[in-house]
Scaffold this active site. Sequence first.
Site, PDB file in Angstrom:
ATOM      1  N   GLY A  14      -5.052  -0.158  -8.921  1.00 54.96           N
ATOM      2  CA  GLY A  14      -4.667  -0.552  -7.561  1.00 54.96           C
ATOM      3  C   GLY A  14      -5.095   0.434  -6.489  1.00 54.96           C
ATOM      4  O   GLY A  14      -5.391   0.045  -5.371  1.00 54.96           O
ATOM      5  N   GLU A  15      -5.100   1.695  -6.817  1.00 61.95           N
ATOM      6  CA  GLU A  15      -5.396   2.721  -5.811  1.00 61.95           C
ATOM      7  C   GLU A  15      -6.788   3.313  -5.987  1.00 61.95           C
ATOM      8  O   GLU A  15      -7.400   3.805  -5.040  1.00 61.95           O
ATOM      9  CB  GLU A  15      -4.306   3.797  -5.859  1.00 61.95           C
ATOM     10  CG  GLU A  15      -2.979   3.164  -5.487  1.00 61.95           C
ATOM     11  CD  GLU A  15      -1.744   4.005  -5.764  1.00 61.95           C
ATOM     12  OE1 GLU A  15      -1.470   4.903  -4.972  1.00 61.95           O
ATOM     13  OE2 GLU A  15      -1.040   3.729  -6.752  1.00 61.95           O
TER      14      GLU A  15
ATOM     15  N   GLY B  36       0.442  -8.712  -3.499  1.00 59.43           N
ATOM     16  CA  GLY B  36      -0.924  -9.187  -3.347  1.00 59.43           C
ATOM     17  C   GLY B  36      -1.815  -8.724  -4.479  1.00 59.43           C
ATOM     18  O   GLY B  36      -3.005  -9.032  -4.530  1.00 59.43           O
ATOM     19  N   THR B  37      -1.234  -7.987  -5.404  1.00 59.17           N
ATOM     20  CA  THR B  37      -1.985  -7.323  -6.459  1.00 59.17           C
ATOM     21  C   THR B  37      -2.321  -8.245  -7.626  1.00 59.17           C
ATOM     22  O   THR B  37      -3.179  -7.907  -8.436  1.00 59.17           O
ATOM     23  CB  THR B  37      -1.159  -6.148  -6.984  1.00 59.17           C
ATOM     24  OG1 THR B  37       0.195  -6.610  -7.136  1.00 59.17           O
ATOM     25  CG2 THR B  37      -1.153  -5.008  -6.003  1.00 59.17           C
TER      26      THR B  37
ATOM     27  N   ILE C 175      -9.185  -4.774 -18.725  1.00 57.39           N
ATOM     28  CA  ILE C 175      -8.920  -5.517 -17.496  1.00 57.39           C
ATOM     29  C   ILE C 175      -8.227  -6.826 -17.895  1.00 57.39           C
ATOM     30  O   ILE C 175      -8.736  -7.581 -18.729  1.00 57.39           O
ATOM     31  CB  ILE C 175     -10.241  -5.778 -16.744  1.00 57.39           C
ATOM     32  CG1 ILE C 175     -10.876  -4.449 -16.323  1.00 57.39           C
ATOM     33  CG2 ILE C 175     -10.005  -6.685 -15.535  1.00 57.39           C
ATOM     34  CD1 ILE C 175     -10.003  -3.546 -15.460  1.00 57.39           C
TER      35      ILE C 175
ATOM     36  N   GLN D 128      -8.800  -6.540  -6.271  1.00 59.79           N
ATOM     37  CA  GLN D 128      -8.061  -5.311  -6.003  1.00 59.79           C
ATOM     38  C   GLN D 128      -9.009  -4.149  -5.717  1.00 59.79           C
ATOM     39  O   GLN D 128      -8.762  -3.339  -4.828  1.00 59.79           O
ATOM     40  CB  GLN D 128      -7.182  -4.979  -7.204  1.00 59.79           C
ATOM     41  CG  GLN D 128      -5.783  -4.663  -6.787  1.00 59.79           C
ATOM     42  CD  GLN D 128      -4.887  -4.381  -7.963  1.00 59.79           C
ATOM     43  OE1 GLN D 128      -5.261  -4.560  -9.115  1.00 59.79           O
ATOM     44  NE2 GLN D 128      -3.702  -3.938  -7.680  1.00 59.79           N
TER      45      GLN D 128
ATOM     46  N   PHE E  32       0.823  -1.219   0.000  1.00 58.91           N
ATOM     47  CA  PHE E  32       0.000   0.000   0.000  1.00 58.91           C
ATOM     48  C   PHE E  32       0.853   1.262   0.000  1.00 58.91           C
ATOM     49  O   PHE E  32       0.389   2.315   0.405  1.00 58.91           O
ATOM     50  CB  PHE E  32      -0.962   0.016   1.202  1.00 58.91           C
ATOM     51  CG  PHE E  32      -1.662  -1.306   1.419  1.00 58.91           C
ATOM     52  CD1 PHE E  32      -2.529  -1.808   0.466  1.00 58.91           C
ATOM     53  CD2 PHE E  32      -1.413  -2.053   2.559  1.00 58.91           C
ATOM     54  CE1 PHE E  32      -3.145  -3.029   0.649  1.00 58.91           C
ATOM     55  CE2 PHE E  32      -2.033  -3.277   2.748  1.00 58.91           C
ATOM     56  CZ  PHE E  32      -2.910  -3.774   1.798  1.00 58.91           C
TER      57      PHE E  32
HETATM   58 MO1  MOS Z   1       1.350   3.292  -4.107  1.00 55.52          MO
HETATM   59  S1  MOS Z   1       0.949   4.576  -2.550  1.00 55.52           S
HETATM   60  O1  MOS Z   1       2.281   4.180  -5.191  1.00 55.52           O
HETATM   61  O2  MOS Z   1       1.977   1.856  -3.469  1.00 55.52           O
END
Ligand code: MOS
Length: 738
Positions: free
Chosen positions: A703-704, A469-470, A628, A637, A241
């Site tokens: 991811g974010e 984990g991604t 995707i 995710q 993270f």
């Molecule tokens: Mo992200 S905060 O660039 O792992």
Amino acid sequence: MSGAARTVSVNRVDGRLKVTGAARYAADQPVERLAHGYLLLSTVARGTIRAMDVAAAEASPGVLAVYTPFRSLALLGSGTPFSVGHSWLPLQDTEVRYHGQAIGLVLAETFEQARDAAALVRADYEVRPAAVSFTDGIPGATDPGPMMGEPARLEFLADGVGSIDDALAASEVTVSGTYQQPGKHHSAMEPHACVAAWQDGALTLYTGTQSASLTVGAMAAALGVEAAKVRVVSPHVGGGFGNKIATWAHPLLAAAAARTLGRPVKVVLTREQTFTITGNRSAVRQTVRLGARRDGTLVAVKHQVWASQSASGGIFESSAHTTSRYLYKTENLHLEQKIVTLDVPPPTWMRAPGQESGSFALESALDELAAELRLDPVELRLRNYATVYPGRNVPWSSKHLDECYRVGAQRFGWARRNPTPGAVVQGDWLVGMGMATANYPGERFPASVKVRFLPDGDVSVSSATADLGTGMWTVLAVLGAEALGLPVARIRSDLGDSTLAANIGAFGSGATASTGPAVAAAAEAAITALITLAVTDERSPLAGVPAADVRYDRGDLVSPDRRIGFPELLRAVSSAGVEATGTAAPGPEHGQHAFTSFGAHFCEVRVNRWTGEPRLSRMTTVIDGGAIINAKTARSQIIGGVVFGIGQALLEGAAVEPETGRIANGNFADYLLPVNADIPPIDVHFLDHPDLLFNPLGARGIGELGTVGVAAAIGNAVHNATGRRIRELPITLDKLLD
Ligand code: MOS
């Protein structure tokens, strides 16, 4: 090329290893003759260490050494290597910069011996006054300098408008709110750990990292060795993270101690230590003022941000520059960032750094405006939809946020929302619905991948990237299979080792978008190498055939009169494998478009009428992330991102003790995180719009993104349920009681 044709949904190729416990994380590496290290942490927030009494610790059973600033380990103390998370190197001076800073390392034969001995060390401090209160620091906040290539104070005004405040004053309708959130901690399941082993002047470091290459750079610089003498191995990472990007005190000290002791050293942080040793997210206060016409058209957006920063380095939340900067069309825009520098552990990147906090303020303020205008919150956003990046006049490569709103509203049943706050009562519960927008930039970095055909019929696809984990293990396999026309089961992915093909790693939601195109490039190069071998080696059944007459087809080489599989070819010529490396990087298109992933969250909350307890009952999230690659891991995710946002909204917050600077809740008993019982059904839906201007895969990052906007959607639903606007996170029941 359509995303629908590409999208597959497969299990994690590393899933069995993980659920059986066979996957080796940093602390699981079977290294002989290990010495175990335990960090000593400061117990004051600011001052100088006068002396440390280590005699009892040294005499303790199994203890090998106790290192302190007074008996230090050799690191290059002048200047800080890039990507170390703070501006100093541990144990090189007697300064204490925050409560919980590394001030020593105890080494013993076992972890328990090291820990017990550490408890016997006494430090004597000359204490100086520390600034640890974010609120108290706000009046003295300072200008951070340029952010993302733009000034910290950024303003666009329409012709004839004198100031943003004039524009607000002239607006038909205005809303204004101050939004606050405490500092937060990444709380990865795997606490930070490392094993450092030297051989013949070369270091192998096993550590969970999002970037093996940045870790190599930091370690080499701090230890004063060539980068070629450092290998970082990180096959599995139990969550990152953002706080497994930078290098922190433990690997630096472990490697230096291993070099001094002449035996390998393992350091595993305790959960409590991760709170201060490894970075966090800034505390943030924001003021958002919106001015609009009666029809909902935005005229003025003023977004001011104060974020905590550490006197000992790190980064800070850039909340307005990552959200209000471009999310909506407005004639007048004013962004302003200030930092509050404190004697606290350094903030670092944390999932959606900037967007996470910025979206809470902006998307809550829009909800306040919608309520003021009696306009549907989705409709308000559509009326201010931006199609070109404001102030730059470049279009987005692919933007389908409007479809996210419409599809999300439909799937969720938004039409059933009662716009009157507090109007829906079901037994003991007030029920409300809220929504918000998600955004995160499409990031892409240069990346290399190696593809190697093996005589047993498998193909190795490898790169020095990371899987925190991604799902990157699986993405390499899926994309390798696609590029080579083979089943996923025949691809052996490999990653998490700095000696593999060059790759900066996994951050900025850019790992798939960066590495994916390199898989295709490497596959093409490896096929060319295979054909060259087939036509040139005299032992090959295809020897002498013109290369132009041979084509590759799903693992076979086909000439006008023969078809042979690559394993057969490799065995015929006694080859251990044929390989090639491919590289992909962003091109000139990157100046001509804006690249952003978008999404929309819809949620329903229930607030207990008598206790104020907020509970989520369901969420719908619609994502516009381009193509995707693997639907199953992508969905996971996004769910993970949404859960992260639920923590932000309802539970998480560091409590810094004002007298001492100690994080009073720096452990998993007191720092509350969402657990299964807090999480409602989450309906995740992906739009299918490959972004081929961004890269040949059409895939931007996700991811974010899933985190962004969740807290606002929940806060907006709480308002709809109760009529209460909670502008300070987390939204706990005490804030919902009279
Ligand atoms: Mo992200 S905060 O660039 O792992």
